[in-house]
Design an enzyme around this catalytic site. Structure first.
Site, PDB file in Angstrom:
ATOM      1  N   ASP A  43       0.854  -1.189   0.000  1.00 61.24           N
ATOM      2  CA  ASP A  43       0.000   0.000   0.000  1.00 61.24           C
ATOM      3  C   ASP A  43       0.894   1.244   0.000  1.00 61.24           C
ATOM      4  O   ASP A  43       1.906   1.312   0.695  1.00 61.24           O
ATOM      5  CB  ASP A  43      -0.908  -0.008   1.231  1.00 61.24           C
ATOM      6  N   GLY A  62     -14.925   3.363   4.881  1.00 60.44           N
ATOM      7  CA  GLY A  62     -13.778   4.087   4.335  1.00 60.44           C
ATOM      8  C   GLY A  62     -13.306   3.569   2.997  1.00 60.44           C
ATOM      9  O   GLY A  62     -12.170   3.849   2.588  1.00 60.44           O
ATOM     10  N   HIS A  89     -10.503  -5.084  -2.891  1.00 61.65           N
ATOM     11  CA  HIS A  89      -9.140  -5.374  -2.438  1.00 61.65           C
ATOM     12  C   HIS A  89      -9.190  -5.766  -0.976  1.00 61.65           C
ATOM     13  O   HIS A  89     -10.012  -5.276  -0.218  1.00 61.65           O
ATOM     14  CB  HIS A  89      -8.210  -4.172  -2.636  1.00 61.65           C
TER      15      HIS A  89
HETATM   16  P1  AMP Z   1      -9.768   1.354   0.775  1.00 70.82           P
HETATM   17  O1  AMP Z   1      -9.771   2.628   1.584  1.00 70.82           O
HETATM   18  O2  AMP Z   1     -10.107   0.149   1.562  1.00 70.82           O
HETATM   19  O3  AMP Z   1     -10.565   1.505  -0.505  1.00 70.82           O
HETATM   20  O4  AMP Z   1      -8.257   1.132   0.381  1.00 70.82           O
HETATM   21  C1  AMP Z   1      -7.642   1.720  -0.735  1.00 70.82           C
HETATM   22  C2  AMP Z   1      -6.172   1.645  -0.468  1.00 70.82           C
HETATM   23  O5  AMP Z   1      -5.488   1.815  -1.701  1.00 70.82           O
HETATM   24  C3  AMP Z   1      -5.641   2.720   0.494  1.00 70.82           C
HETATM   25  O6  AMP Z   1      -5.040   2.088   1.613  1.00 70.82           O
HETATM   26  C4  AMP Z   1      -4.639   3.471  -0.357  1.00 70.82           C
HETATM   27  O7  AMP Z   1      -3.523   3.910   0.380  1.00 70.82           O
HETATM   28  C5  AMP Z   1      -4.276   2.455  -1.420  1.00 70.82           C
HETATM   29  N1  AMP Z   1      -3.785   2.983  -2.663  1.00 70.82           N
HETATM   30  C6  AMP Z   1      -4.367   3.942  -3.439  1.00 70.82           C
HETATM   31  N2  AMP Z   1      -3.637   4.164  -4.531  1.00 70.82           N
HETATM   32  C7  AMP Z   1      -2.562   3.335  -4.461  1.00 70.82           C
HETATM   33  C8  AMP Z   1      -1.428   3.099  -5.292  1.00 70.82           C
HETATM   34  N3  AMP Z   1      -1.245   3.769  -6.448  1.00 70.82           N
HETATM   35  N4  AMP Z   1      -0.517   2.176  -4.900  1.00 70.82           N
HETATM   36  C9  AMP Z   1      -0.689   1.503  -3.758  1.00 70.82           C
HETATM   37  N5  AMP Z   1      -1.737   1.666  -2.922  1.00 70.82           N
HETATM   38  C10 AMP Z   1      -2.659   2.586  -3.272  1.00 70.82           C
END
Ligand code: AMP
Length: 112
Positions: A28, A91, A98
């Site tokens: 992440d 959130g 994922h």
């Molecule tokens: P959620 O809030 O459960 O939808 O999680 C989305 C996650 O994706 C968050 O923890 C972000 O930090 C992560 N995220 C968003 N863009 C990227 C990226 N380009 N590379 C890695 N993680 C990402």
């Protein structure tokens, strides 16, 4: 394309730690624990509430693979948590299913 599809297509860089033809896992970008990776199906399912019976085997294989990923990242013995955020109150911020794998520190319960 979702941001995670772009990562799978190598259009956006990420530190990929595991990959099969169906799903992949990468660190992440905004880690909430010393170990924080996302396990993501390559086929877009927007969120777990929209998964169907046809997704059951894929989701099962992702869950089972989390063990191997935790071992690879060195948190299998210390412990780790798998999280799926579904919808605004949880959130959810990326509409591409994922599973978070978090570890490397004590994780409070209940979560905030
Ligand atoms: P959620 O809030 O459960 O939808 O999680 C989305 C996650 O994706 C968050 O923890 C972000 O930090 C992560 N995220 C968003 N863009 C990227 C990226 N380009 N590379 C890695 N993680 C990402």
């Amino acid at each position: 394309m979702t941001i995670f599809e772009k990562i799978a297509a190598r259009e956006i860089p990420a530190k990929i730690v595991h990959e099969t033809d169906e799903f992949f896992a990468f660190h992440d970008v905004n880690p909430q624990a010393p170990t924080h990776v996302l396990i993501v199906p390559k086929r877009v399912i927007p969120r777990i509430a929209e998964a169907s019976a046809a997704d059951s085997e894929l989701l099962g294989r992702m869950l089972v693979a989390s063990r191997e990923i935790a071992q690879k990242l060195g948190v299998a013995e210390s412990g780790y948590r798998l999280v799926i955020n579904n919808g605004p109150d949880a959130g959810e911020s990326v509409p591409h299913l994922h599973m978070h794998l978090l570890g490397g520190r004590h994780l409070a319960w209940p979560p905030g």
